[in-house]
Design a protein around this motif. Structure first.
Motif, PDB file in Angstrom:
ATOM      1  N   ALA A  36       6.992  10.467  47.099  1.00 21.57           N
ATOM      2  CA  ALA A  36       7.303  11.891  47.255  1.00 21.57           C
ATOM      3  C   ALA A  36       6.984  12.354  48.670  1.00 21.57           C
ATOM      4  O   ALA A  36       7.764  13.102  49.287  1.00 21.57           O
ATOM      5  N   ILE A  37       5.850  11.905  49.208  1.00 19.18           N
ATOM      6  CA  ILE A  37       5.477  12.276  50.581  1.00 19.18           C
ATOM      7  C   ILE A  37       6.497  11.713  51.566  1.00 19.18           C
ATOM      8  O   ILE A  37       6.930  12.390  52.503  1.00 19.18           O
TER       9      ILE A  37
ATOM     10  N   ASN B 158      10.830  19.885  47.468  1.00 15.40           N
ATOM     11  CA  ASN B 158       9.459  19.641  47.013  1.00 15.40           C
ATOM     12  C   ASN B 158       9.312  19.863  45.522  1.00 15.40           C
ATOM     13  O   ASN B 158       8.565  19.137  44.840  1.00 15.40           O
TER      14      ASN B 158
ATOM     15  N   ASP C  28       6.374   8.663  42.401  1.00 18.12           N
ATOM     16  CA  ASP C  28       4.938   8.630  42.663  1.00 18.12           C
ATOM     17  C   ASP C  28       4.616   9.409  43.935  1.00 18.12           C
ATOM     18  O   ASP C  28       5.503   9.768  44.718  1.00 18.12           O
ATOM     19  N   THR C  29       3.332   9.645  44.140  1.00 22.60           N
ATOM     20  CA  THR C  29       2.908  10.513  45.239  1.00 22.60           C
ATOM     21  C   THR C  29       3.316   9.977  46.602  1.00 22.60           C
ATOM     22  O   THR C  29       3.806  10.725  47.458  1.00 22.60           O
ATOM     23  N   ALA C  30       3.135   8.676  46.804  1.00 20.83           N
ATOM     24  CA  ALA C  30       3.475   8.089  48.109  1.00 20.83           C
ATOM     25  C   ALA C  30       4.967   8.237  48.395  1.00 20.83           C
ATOM     26  O   ALA C  30       5.364   8.593  49.511  1.00 20.83           O
TER      27      ALA C  30
ATOM     28  N   THR D  81       8.154  16.854  42.871  1.00 18.83           N
ATOM     29  CA  THR D  81       6.920  16.947  42.071  1.00 18.83           C
ATOM     30  C   THR D  81       7.178  17.138  40.588  1.00 18.83           C
ATOM     31  O   THR D  81       6.230  17.187  39.803  1.00 18.83           O
TER      32      THR D  81
END
Length: 218
Positions: free
Chosen positions: A178-179, A163, A174-176, A167
């Motif tokens: 990374a998730i 994680n 990007d956030t998507a 981040t």
């Protein structure tokens, strides 16, 4: 009648041993597939999962027949009930590796993630494979190895590392994405959870201590 029941129990134990080895192979191969963006290894993972699901269905049928026709008691009943639970956990490990393999399949011929992320993911896969290897030995011998929680703690540390890398600004993820990659890492976390559950079940079979007792993690 008793001889037939004993033979059926032996066959069930042999099937579980085979399943546990397949589950270990699957965790090893998915880690290799991730590390090398290896599509051939990914297909092997898919095939191993399919075989695990087929064997789980066969174990279900065998245990249901034993319960319905043989009316086992005491330790024999414990053996039969524990066997189907172990088979279920092994089948779930197969599903976890198959889910991870889909990431490799979709990304091919590219790597799933940048190098720093890949390092964390491969480390998580390696730890999962080690945990499954240990419980595979326990399934084969019927003797549990006490879990002091170090595997779960090590996996938690690796997940935190993942994680952190995901981040980090310099990673450029990007956030998507990374998730999505965090969800990939969670597949290996769950493999360790399933391995711990199997360890508790083997302890129950070996000692009669309920799976909720003792130091093994929930």
């Amino acid at each position: 009648m008793r001889t037939q029941f004993t033979l059926e129990l032996l066959a069930l134990s042999n099937e579980l041993t085979h399943m546990s080895r397949l589950a270990h192979d699957a965790t090893e191969r998915i880690t290799e597939a991730l590390a090398g963006a290896d599509l051939a290894a990914t297909y092997e993972v898919f095939a191993l999962d399919e075989r695990l699901q087929q064997m789980f269905a066969a174990c279900e049928s065998r245990t249901m027949a034993l319960l319905a026709l043989q009316a086992p008691v005491a330790r024999d009943l414990r053996h039969v009930v524990t066997a189907i639970q172990v088979a279920g956990e092994l089948s779930r490990i197969g599903r976890r590796t198959e889910a991870a393999g889909q990431y490799v399949y979709r990304a091919h011929p590219d790597a799933v993630a940048p190098a720093p992320v890949m390092q964390a993911l491969v480390a998580m896969g390696g730890l999962a494979a080690e945990c499954v290897a240990r419980v595979s030995d326990s399934v084969a011998t019927g003797r549990f190895v006490e879990d002091d929680g170090s595997d779960a703690a090590a996996m938690d540390d690796l997940f935190k590392q993942l994680n952190s890398v995901l981040t980090a600004a310099e990673a450029g993820i990007d956030t998507a994405a990374a998730i999505d990659l965090a969800l990939l890492g969670s597949q290996f976390q769950r493999c360790v959870d399933h391995a711990a559950r199997i360890a508790r079940l083997i302890r129950f079979l070996d000692t009669g201590i309920p799976t909720e007792s003792g130091s093994l993690p929930d």
